[in-house]
Design a protein around this motif. Sequence first.
Motif, short mmCIF file in Angstrom:
data_model
loop_
_atom_site.label_atom_id
_atom_site.label_comp_id
_atom_site.label_asym_id
_atom_site.label_seq_id
_atom_site.Cartn_x
_atom_site.Cartn_y
_atom_site.Cartn_z
N GLY A 132 -17.88 -17.14 -38.02
CA GLY A 132 -16.50 -16.81 -37.64
C GLY A 132 -15.52 -17.89 -38.04
O GLY A 132 -14.39 -17.60 -38.44
N ALA A 133 -15.96 -19.15 -37.94
CA ALA A 133 -15.11 -20.27 -38.35
C ALA A 133 -14.84 -20.21 -39.85
O ALA A 133 -13.71 -20.46 -40.30
CB ALA A 133 -15.76 -21.59 -37.96
N GLN A 134 -15.86 -19.90 -40.64
CA GLN A 134 -15.67 -19.78 -42.10
C GLN A 134 -14.71 -18.65 -42.44
O GLN A 134 -13.87 -18.79 -43.33
CB GLN A 134 -17.02 -19.55 -42.78
N VAL A 135 -14.84 -17.54 -41.73
CA VAL A 135 -13.93 -16.41 -41.95
C VAL A 135 -12.50 -16.83 -41.62
O VAL A 135 -11.56 -16.54 -42.37
CB VAL A 135 -14.36 -15.21 -41.09
N ALA A 136 -12.33 -17.51 -40.48
CA ALA A 136 -11.00 -17.95 -40.07
C ALA A 136 -10.38 -18.87 -41.11
O ALA A 136 -9.21 -18.71 -41.50
CB ALA A 136 -11.07 -18.64 -38.71
N ILE A 137 -11.16 -19.84 -41.60
CA ILE A 137 -10.66 -20.76 -42.61
C ILE A 137 -10.28 -20.00 -43.88
O ILE A 137 -9.25 -20.26 -44.49
CB ILE A 137 -11.70 -21.85 -42.91
N GLY A 138 -11.12 -19.06 -44.28
CA GLY A 138 -10.86 -18.29 -45.49
C GLY A 138 -9.60 -17.44 -45.40
O GLY A 138 -9.01 -17.11 -46.42
N LEU A 139 -9.18 -17.09 -44.18
CA LEU A 139 -7.97 -16.30 -44.00
C LEU A 139 -6.80 -17.16 -43.52
O LEU A 139 -5.81 -16.65 -43.00
CB LEU A 139 -8.23 -15.16 -43.00
N GLY A 140 -6.93 -18.47 -43.70
CA GLY A 140 -5.83 -19.37 -43.39
C GLY A 140 -5.58 -19.57 -41.91
O GLY A 140 -4.46 -19.93 -41.52
N GLN A 141 -6.59 -19.35 -41.08
CA GLN A 141 -6.45 -19.50 -39.64
C GLN A 141 -7.18 -20.75 -39.15
O GLN A 141 -8.03 -21.31 -39.85
CB GLN A 141 -6.99 -18.26 -38.91
N ASP A 142 -6.86 -21.18 -37.94
CA ASP A 142 -7.46 -22.37 -37.33
C ASP A 142 -8.69 -21.92 -36.52
O ASP A 142 -8.53 -21.25 -35.49
CB ASP A 142 -6.44 -23.05 -36.42
N PRO A 143 -9.91 -22.29 -36.93
CA PRO A 143 -11.09 -21.81 -36.22
C PRO A 143 -11.22 -22.36 -34.81
O PRO A 143 -11.75 -21.67 -33.92
CB PRO A 143 -12.25 -22.28 -37.11
N VAL A 144 -10.77 -23.59 -34.58
CA VAL A 144 -10.87 -24.17 -33.23
C VAL A 144 -9.91 -23.45 -32.29
O VAL A 144 -10.28 -23.09 -31.17
CB VAL A 144 -10.59 -25.69 -33.27
N ALA A 145 -8.68 -23.23 -32.74
CA ALA A 145 -7.74 -22.46 -31.94
C ALA A 145 -8.23 -21.03 -31.75
O ALA A 145 -8.06 -20.43 -30.69
CB ALA A 145 -6.36 -22.47 -32.59
N GLY A 146 -8.86 -20.49 -32.79
CA GLY A 146 -9.38 -19.13 -32.70
C GLY A 146 -10.48 -18.99 -31.68
O GLY A 146 -10.60 -17.95 -31.02
N ALA A 147 -11.28 -20.05 -31.52
CA ALA A 147 -12.40 -20.00 -30.57
C ALA A 147 -11.99 -20.42 -29.17
O ALA A 147 -12.84 -20.49 -28.28
CB ALA A 147 -13.53 -20.89 -31.07
N SER A 148 -10.70 -20.68 -28.95
CA SER A 148 -10.25 -21.22 -27.66
C SER A 148 -10.58 -20.31 -26.48
O SER A 148 -10.74 -20.80 -25.36
CB SER A 148 -8.75 -21.50 -27.70
N PHE A 149 -10.69 -19.01 -26.72
CA PHE A 149 -11.00 -18.11 -25.61
C PHE A 149 -12.42 -18.32 -25.07
O PHE A 149 -12.76 -17.84 -23.99
CB PHE A 149 -10.82 -16.64 -26.04
N LEU A 150 -13.24 -19.06 -25.82
CA LEU A 150 -14.61 -19.34 -25.36
C LEU A 150 -14.64 -20.40 -24.26
O LEU A 150 -15.68 -20.57 -23.60
CB LEU A 150 -15.47 -19.83 -26.53
N LEU A 151 -13.54 -21.11 -24.04
CA LEU A 151 -13.53 -22.20 -23.07
C LEU A 151 -13.93 -21.75 -21.68
O LEU A 151 -14.54 -22.50 -20.92
CB LEU A 151 -12.14 -22.85 -23.03
#
Length: 256
Positions: A132-151
């Motif tokens: 998912g992090a690789q996908v996010a990076i490939g689409l110009g998104q921040d993977p850490v911010a994207g995963a924030s809901f996992l907190l």
Amino acid sequence: MNSQSEIQNTSPAALNVMQLGVLFDAHFFNGKPTQIHFTTDVDLASTWVDEFGNGHLSINPHHIQFMSTNQLVFLLGHEYGHLVMEHPQKTVAIQAEFGIASVLDEFMLPPDKKRDYSKQMREMELQADLFGAQVAIGLGQDPVAGASFLLSQTKSVQHPEGTLRIQKIKSASNDLKGNDFAESLASVQQTLGGAPWFAQSSTVAETVHLKGVLNPGYTHGGVNIASDVGFAVPAVLTLVILAGALPLWWRRLRTG
């Protein structure tokens, strides 16, 4: 017959999920469609494969409506990672090995077997996180911010604790190479003839595959949507490119 009422009563997040799904179908499965189910029967999202080998994603429409683009891209990338790496099939094999037929069976395992079982299940979640992090990076998104809901996610038999998962994503993000979506984006862009076209499932033509289905009783904006309503996306009108992906695609075309 176009179904504008279904569009109006569908959250932007649900439309983005379908749009991302079409993009990932093109990129990872050579256009073979996965089926997206909008249902409250799941906490957030899950993937599975039917007896014909078709991939399915179940996603809770209520829980995604306030997600950011970063979060939606990571979530969908994580779930499609499960499908790409054949985790649903591996889960069936692992559960058969340990005699798991229900959640209760997981908790009834002896400590040593429960540890081994949990290790294998959690490892697949961590693999999907990095995907998912690789996908996010490939689409110009921040993977850490994207995963924030996992907190808020606590450790379970099948899932690692949320803060640990984010730490692993953060540690790996500098070394991860994002998926190169340039070719998929360009291909979809070339065939894009306007806004997505939606139709009731009973009017779907041969050139259209059913992409998203709402479960019975789902409401949006106080309007109940009947159980036989589906969202259909034609093969030649598949996707409005996410705003965050367009600059990345354009830069790659210019520098390619």
